[in-house]
Design an enzyme around this catalytic site. Sequence first.
Site, mmCIF file in Angstrom:
data_model
loop_
_atom_site.group_PDB
_atom_site.id
_atom_site.type_symbol
_atom_site.label_atom_id
_atom_site.label_comp_id
_atom_site.label_asym_id
_atom_site.label_seq_id
_atom_site.Cartn_x
_atom_site.Cartn_y
_atom_site.Cartn_z
ATOM 1 N N LEU A 1 4.235 0.193 -13.181
ATOM 2 C CA LEU A 1 3.494 -0.326 -12.044
ATOM 3 C C LEU A 1 4.492 -0.559 -10.918
ATOM 4 O O LEU A 1 5.652 -0.904 -11.163
ATOM 5 C CB LEU A 1 2.799 -1.652 -12.389
ATOM 6 N N ASP A 2 4.051 -0.399 -9.677
ATOM 7 C CA ASP A 2 4.925 -0.692 -8.551
ATOM 8 C C ASP A 2 5.368 -2.151 -8.599
ATOM 9 O O ASP A 2 4.689 -3.011 -9.178
ATOM 10 C CB ASP A 2 4.195 -0.444 -7.229
ATOM 11 N N LYS A 3 6.486 -2.437 -7.974
ATOM 12 C CA LYS A 3 7.023 -3.791 -7.953
ATOM 13 C C LYS A 3 5.969 -4.827 -7.576
ATOM 14 O O LYS A 3 5.831 -5.868 -8.231
ATOM 15 C CB LYS A 3 8.199 -3.869 -6.969
ATOM 16 N N THR B 1 2.656 -4.530 -7.551
ATOM 17 C CA THR B 1 1.369 -4.411 -8.221
ATOM 18 C C THR B 1 1.420 -5.251 -9.495
ATOM 19 O O THR B 1 2.402 -5.206 -10.234
ATOM 20 C CB THR B 1 1.068 -2.943 -8.577
ATOM 21 N N ARG C 1 -2.590 3.884 -3.942
ATOM 22 C CA ARG C 1 -2.205 3.571 -2.568
ATOM 23 C C ARG C 1 -2.291 4.817 -1.684
ATOM 24 O O ARG C 1 -2.788 4.759 -0.558
ATOM 25 C CB ARG C 1 -0.796 2.982 -2.551
#
Length: 317
Positions: free
Chosen positions: A136-138, A140, A235
């Site tokens: 997961l993105d930082k 998120t 996104r």
Amino acid sequence: MESIELKLPLSAAGRRLDQTLAELLPDYSRGRIQHWLETGQLRVDGEARRRRDKVRGGEQICLHTNPALEVQTAAPAQEIDFALVHEDAHLLVINKPAGLVVHPGAGQPDGTLLNALLHHNPELAALPRAGIVHRLDKDTSGLMVVAKSLIAHQSLVTQLQARLVHRDYRALVRGDLISGGSVDQPIGRHPQARTKMAVVASGRPAISHYRVLKRFGHCTLLGVRLETGRTHQIRVHMAHLRHPLVGDPVYARARQPFPAHAPAAEALRNFPRQALHAIGLALEHPASGETLSWEIPMAPDFAQLLTELDQPPEVRE
């Protein structure tokens, strides 16, 4: 033994071998792929090749390796909090908080989820990326699954590649969407801004399905299900629809303000991250074959934002 066989696409002609393989095998680090090439475990048309060799397209790739004989993860164990949702002999399911980077990289040598996992269970050092099979993105938040055994790692990688892992998200996007739908658009590196991703014809297939859960006038809460798992997929796809995520510092137009009369306009403007939360996860257990699923509450900051959006105007004031 771990075996991989695939054919290089014709569109890869002229590119470096290691770069092409890194895109075709996203669940393995480029360093691991380069190691396989250097040791001759990964062969091209039956021959050993150098990682910088150019490909012509159409070559047959064959890999036979024993993951148990590879030292996969060399990083310090660090005591970093994360919420544990499920744990057994083969799996860890965690609720990643927003702000926690998943694994070390340029500019982030430690202080990551990977370091936290090694503190939680030092035996994970024997697995690729300490058992991390997706990310997961930082900024998120939400559910991630981590392998605790070689059996689980191979099974999860196979399930992800076969699109058998179900991942559900909540996303708050700008604008008023009328109905749900799907986005089937390839994603690759942005042609000018190399730190960003974009919908590009040369990208890898990416499919997102979304449904409207609630409309707030100037923004809409969506349920999003991923069929593929590309970097920044939700996104990028939402921005492609001209409905970028609230708080997204990369894919929303810079500092585009919400109108002063919008519900909870100040809270929307000040939300410090992309409004994206991985709320649901389902997969087949690597050992038992049982279908398992988990669902968690919204992240506290995201839940608070939705509460403010739900308040009548006189209460917000």
